[in-house]
Design a protein around this motif. Structure first.
Motif, PDB file in Angstrom:
ATOM      1  N   MET A   1       0.625  -1.350   0.028  1.00 59.80           N
ATOM      2  CA  MET A   1       0.381   0.131  -0.281  1.00 59.80           C
ATOM      3  C   MET A   1       1.078   1.026  -0.243  1.00 59.80           C
ATOM      4  O   MET A   1       1.765   1.113   0.462  1.00 59.80           O
ATOM      5  N   ASN A   2       0.635   2.147  -0.379  1.00 59.50           N
ATOM      6  CA  ASN A   2       1.335   3.716  -0.747  1.00 59.50           C
ATOM      7  C   ASN A   2       0.783   4.466   1.412  1.00 59.50           C
ATOM      8  O   ASN A   2      -0.127   3.950   1.422  1.00 59.50           O
ATOM      9  N   THR A   3       1.995   3.993   1.192  1.00 64.29           N
ATOM     10  CA  THR A   3       1.522   5.152   2.550  1.00 64.29           C
ATOM     11  C   THR A   3       1.416   6.844   2.543  1.00 64.29           C
ATOM     12  O   THR A   3       2.136   7.503   1.187  1.00 64.29           O
ATOM     13  N   GLN A   4       1.684   7.803   3.831  1.00 66.18           N
ATOM     14  CA  GLN A   4       0.378   8.512   3.556  1.00 66.18           C
ATOM     15  C   GLN A   4       2.459   9.644   3.568  1.00 66.18           C
ATOM     16  O   GLN A   4       2.684  10.068   4.179  1.00 66.18           O
ATOM     17  N   VAL A   5       2.189  10.643   3.014  1.00 62.23           N
ATOM     18  CA  VAL A   5       2.951  11.261   3.000  1.00 62.23           C
ATOM     19  C   VAL A   5       2.252  12.590   2.865  1.00 62.23           C
ATOM     20  O   VAL A   5       1.599  12.730   2.653  1.00 62.23           O
ATOM     21  N   THR A   6       3.305  14.039   3.667  1.00 60.66           N
ATOM     22  CA  THR A   6       3.266  15.015   3.534  1.00 60.66           C
ATOM     23  C   THR A   6       4.575  16.225   3.597  1.00 60.66           C
ATOM     24  O   THR A   6       5.394  14.977   3.465  1.00 60.66           O
ATOM     25  N   LEU A   7       4.158  17.028   2.927  1.00 64.09           N
ATOM     26  CA  LEU A   7       5.331  18.392   3.092  1.00 64.09           C
ATOM     27  C   LEU A   7       6.087  18.499   4.308  1.00 64.09           C
ATOM     28  O   LEU A   7       6.464  18.681   5.532  1.00 64.09           O
ATOM     29  N   PRO A   8       7.703  18.224   3.190  1.00 63.69           N
ATOM     30  CA  PRO A   8       8.040  18.577   5.133  1.00 63.69           C
ATOM     31  C   PRO A   8       9.209  19.373   4.958  1.00 63.69           C
ATOM     32  O   PRO A   8       8.508  20.478   4.688  1.00 63.69           O
ATOM     33  N   SER A   9       9.482  19.681   6.439  1.00 66.09           N
ATOM     34  CA  SER A   9       9.889  20.515   7.048  1.00 66.09           C
ATOM     35  C   SER A   9      11.003  21.458   7.068  1.00 66.09           C
ATOM     36  O   SER A   9      10.852  22.981   6.255  1.00 66.09           O
ATOM     37  N   ASN A  10      12.295  20.875   6.078  1.00 64.49           N
ATOM     38  CA  ASN A  10      13.022  21.630   5.726  1.00 64.49           C
ATOM     39  C   ASN A  10      12.594  22.281   3.933  1.00 64.49           C
ATOM     40  O   ASN A  10      13.774  22.335   3.027  1.00 64.49           O
ATOM     41  N   VAL A  11      11.637  21.669   3.036  1.00 68.35           N
ATOM     42  CA  VAL A  11      11.167  22.427   1.734  1.00 68.35           C
ATOM     43  C   VAL A  11      11.828  23.808   1.876  1.00 68.35           C
ATOM     44  O   VAL A  11      10.537  24.618   2.574  1.00 68.35           O
ATOM     45  N   PRO A  12      11.988  24.577   0.854  1.00 70.55           N
ATOM     46  CA  PRO A  12      12.272  25.977   0.855  1.00 70.55           C
ATOM     47  C   PRO A  12      11.545  26.182   0.694  1.00 70.55           C
ATOM     48  O   PRO A  12      10.228  26.387  -0.357  1.00 70.55           O
ATOM     49  N   ALA A  13      10.510  28.010   1.536  1.00 77.15           N
ATOM     50  CA  ALA A  13       9.084  28.120   1.548  1.00 77.15           C
ATOM     51  C   ALA A  13       9.721  29.473   0.791  1.00 77.15           C
ATOM     52  O   ALA A  13       9.019  30.075   0.105  1.00 77.15           O
ATOM     53  N   GLN A  14      11.425  30.486   0.360  1.00 74.39           N
ATOM     54  CA  GLN A  14      11.089  31.860  -0.284  1.00 74.39           C
ATOM     55  C   GLN A  14      10.813  31.417  -1.861  1.00 74.39           C
ATOM     56  O   GLN A  14      11.707  29.825  -2.320  1.00 74.39           O
ATOM     57  N   ALA A  15      10.808  32.350  -3.088  1.00 70.89           N
ATOM     58  CA  ALA A  15      10.171  32.213  -4.224  1.00 70.89           C
ATOM     59  C   ALA A  15      11.526  32.108  -4.373  1.00 70.89           C
ATOM     60  O   ALA A  15      11.931  30.930  -5.595  1.00 70.89           O
ATOM     61  N   ASP A  16      12.699  32.295  -4.359  1.00 65.08           N
ATOM     62  CA  ASP A  16      14.084  32.034  -4.635  1.00 65.08           C
ATOM     63  C   ASP A  16      14.871  31.380  -4.597  1.00 65.08           C
ATOM     64  O   ASP A  16      16.108  30.393  -4.918  1.00 65.08           O
ATOM     65  N   ALA A  17      14.413  30.076  -3.843  1.00 66.41           N
ATOM     66  CA  ALA A  17      15.180  29.213  -3.238  1.00 66.41           C
ATOM     67  C   ALA A  17      14.848  27.493  -4.123  1.00 66.41           C
ATOM     68  O   ALA A  17      14.098  27.626  -3.670  1.00 66.41           O
ATOM     69  N   CYS A  18      16.196  27.911  -4.636  1.00 64.84           N
ATOM     70  CA  CYS A  18      15.684  26.069  -5.348  1.00 64.84           C
ATOM     71  C   CYS A  18      16.662  25.759  -5.884  1.00 64.84           C
ATOM     72  O   CYS A  18      17.985  26.308  -5.402  1.00 64.84           O
ATOM     73  N   TRP A  19      16.827  24.561  -5.987  1.00 60.36           N
ATOM     74  CA  TRP A  19      18.898  24.010  -6.293  1.00 60.36           C
ATOM     75  C   TRP A  19      18.653  23.222  -8.017  1.00 60.36           C
ATOM     76  O   TRP A  19      17.258  22.861  -8.575  1.00 60.36           O
ATOM     77  N   HIS A  20      19.416  23.415  -8.382  1.00 58.82           N
ATOM     78  CA  HIS A  20      19.648  23.040  -9.856  1.00 58.82           C
ATOM     79  C   HIS A  20      20.982  21.843  -9.429  1.00 58.82           C
ATOM     80  O   HIS A  20      22.048  22.534  -8.626  1.00 58.82           O
ATOM     81  N   ALA A  21      20.352  20.690 -10.018  1.00 61.51           N
ATOM     82  CA  ALA A  21      21.458  19.272  -9.774  1.00 61.51           C
ATOM     83  C   ALA A  21      21.592  19.370 -10.480  1.00 61.51           C
ATOM     84  O   ALA A  21      20.449  18.311 -11.386  1.00 61.51           O
ATOM     85  N   GLN A  22      23.132  18.224 -10.741  1.00 61.88           N
ATOM     86  CA  GLN A  22      23.542  17.646 -12.506  1.00 61.88           C
ATOM     87  C   GLN A  22      24.164  16.586 -11.576  1.00 61.88           C
ATOM     88  O   GLN A  22      25.025  16.567 -10.724  1.00 61.88           O
ATOM     89  N   LEU A  23      24.109  15.899 -12.509  1.00 56.50           N
ATOM     90  CA  LEU A  23      25.287  14.313 -11.845  1.00 56.50           C
ATOM     91  C   LEU A  23      25.478  13.717 -13.197  1.00 56.50           C
ATOM     92  O   LEU A  23      24.734  13.195 -14.380  1.00 56.50           O
ATOM     93  N   LEU A  24      26.837  13.779 -14.107  1.00 59.37           N
ATOM     94  CA  LEU A  24      27.203  13.470 -14.384  1.00 59.37           C
ATOM     95  C   LEU A  24      28.526  12.133 -14.864  1.00 59.37           C
ATOM     96  O   LEU A  24      29.511  11.889 -13.414  1.00 59.37           O
ATOM     97  N   LEU A  25      27.497  10.553 -15.140  1.00 57.80           N
ATOM     98  CA  LEU A  25      28.492   9.818 -14.703  1.00 57.80           C
ATOM     99  C   LEU A  25      28.747   8.881 -16.513  1.00 57.80           C
ATOM    100  O   LEU A  25      28.465   8.911 -16.855  1.00 57.80           O
ATOM    101  N   GLN A  26      29.799   8.509 -16.600  1.00 59.69           N
ATOM    102  CA  GLN A  26      30.640   7.847 -17.508  1.00 59.69           C
ATOM    103  C   GLN A  26      31.787   5.985 -16.799  1.00 59.69           C
ATOM    104  O   GLN A  26      32.029   6.028 -16.062  1.00 59.69           O
ATOM    105  N   PHE A  27      30.688   5.079 -16.915  1.00 61.42           N
ATOM    106  CA  PHE A  27      30.868   3.989 -16.957  1.00 61.42           C
ATOM    107  C   PHE A  27      32.205   2.946 -17.841  1.00 61.42           C
ATOM    108  O   PHE A  27      31.371   3.160 -19.873  1.00 61.42           O
ATOM    109  N   ARG A  28      32.802   2.769 -17.857  1.00 62.83           N
ATOM    110  CA  ARG A  28      34.436   1.812 -19.197  1.00 62.83           C
ATOM    111  C   ARG A  28      34.374   0.303 -17.853  1.00 62.83           C
ATOM    112  O   ARG A  28      34.436   0.233 -16.977  1.00 62.83           O
ATOM    113  N   ARG A  29      34.540  -0.473 -18.923  1.00 63.88           N
ATOM    114  CA  ARG A  29      34.598  -1.693 -18.948  1.00 63.88           C
ATOM    115  C   ARG A  29      36.058  -2.038 -18.501  1.00 63.88           C
ATOM    116  O   ARG A  29      36.496  -1.690 -19.872  1.00 63.88           O
TER     117      ARG A  29
END
Length: 293
Positions: free
Chosen positions: A1-29
């Motif tokens: 079953m899906n569990t109940q979910v609520t907004l966490p208290s640490n979500v940014p509140a200011q309009a300009d508070a946002c995260w831009h995140a990037q991850l680049l991975l290269q795998f080689r054998r």
């Protein structure tokens, strides 16, 4: 079953508070097996060291996003390059979340670009994305397969919060999945939803269900799949209480789920994977340890 979910208290509140995140991975054998040859990340998005429960040739990698969800203005970009002959299984430790947008309604975006070279394999198994009521979101995944590459993956979203009886009655979602083989499109999926979209209730749409997903496996060579295999695949969705189906599209096997429970969808897709992985990759299915925690 899906569990109940609520907004966490640490979500940014200011309009300009946002995260831009990037991850680049290269795998080689190499001589020591499949390794991360190059890694670069910006913002709260990264991986731990790979695990090798199936031997050194196949790397299990967990994508980590500590905030756990996206708010207005957030953007996650994941780029994976799997070089020739490398083998990678990539998953996440938990569900992703697209929270209710702020008044500015800036988009919440996750963009995945997955490139797989000749004779390489990628298994892409992110856990479900929970799309909160009021989210304004873009989910885009593009898979680029070279000739001879192999791919197994899924894309699963839950609209609203079923366990809280909250439907997706405000906001918008743009979701897309595209798979190219040797530069030519093999699968293009697009979903555009807002509260007034007829797709919510349409027989050709969601039929008022809140969870939907697609499973993709291939490309297969001619003769790799027989009717007995499809009989086994059909027995999976015959036992599922929701709508879970399987079909063939060109050289790919496509599974679909429509219901109200992400865990049920994963059970169907894992069962498909357990049947098809030995045929496509010549390996029995080994569930990532993180799925048991």
């Amino acid at each position: 079953m899906n569990t109940q979910v609520t907004l966490p208290s640490n979500v940014p509140a200011q309009a300009d508070a946002c995260w831009h995140a990037q991850l680049l991975l290269q795998f080689r054998r190499g001589a020591a097996g499949t390794r991360i040859a190059h890694s670069r990340h910006e913002g709260p998005l990264y991986v731990q060291r790979p695990f090798y429960p199936e031997g050194r040739d196949l790397a299990h990698v967990y994508l980590l996003h500590p905030p756990g969800g996206l708010v207005s203005g957030d953007r996650l970009q994941v780029e994976l390059d799997v070089d020739e002959d490398a083998q990678v299984l990539c998953t996440t430790p938990g569900a992703g979340r697209l929270y209710r947008a702020r008044r500015d309604r800036r988009l919440q975006e996750q963009i995945n670009t997955l490139r797989v070279a000749a004779n390489a394999t990628l298994e892409w198994f992110p856990q479900e994305t929970l799309v909160f009521p009021g989210a304004h979101a873009v989910l885009d995944t593009r898979v680029e397969l070279a000739a001879g590459a192999r791919f197994i993956g899924w894309d699963l979203a839950v609209l609203g919060l079923p366990a809280n009886a909250q439907r997706f009655d405000s906001g918008q979602l743009r979701q897309s999945l595209r798979i190219d083989v040797a530069g030519r499109p093999a699968l293009i999926e697009r979903l555009a939803l807002d509260p007034l979209s007829p797709l919510h209730a349409a027989a050709c749409g969601l039929q008022r269900h809140m969870a939907s997903g697609v499973f993709v496996c291939g490309p297969f060579n001619a003769g790799q799949l027989d009717e007995a295999t499809f009989d086994s695949l059909r027995s999976v969705h015959a036992q599922a209480p929701a709508r879970c189906g399987i079909t063939r599209l060109g050289s790919f096997v496509i599974g679909r789920y429509l219901g109200n429970c992400a865990q049920e969808a994963r059970r169907c897709f894992v069962a498909f994977w357990q049947l098809l992985r030995p045929l496509l990759l010549h390996r029995t299915a080994s569930l990532p340890a993180i799925w048991s925690t």
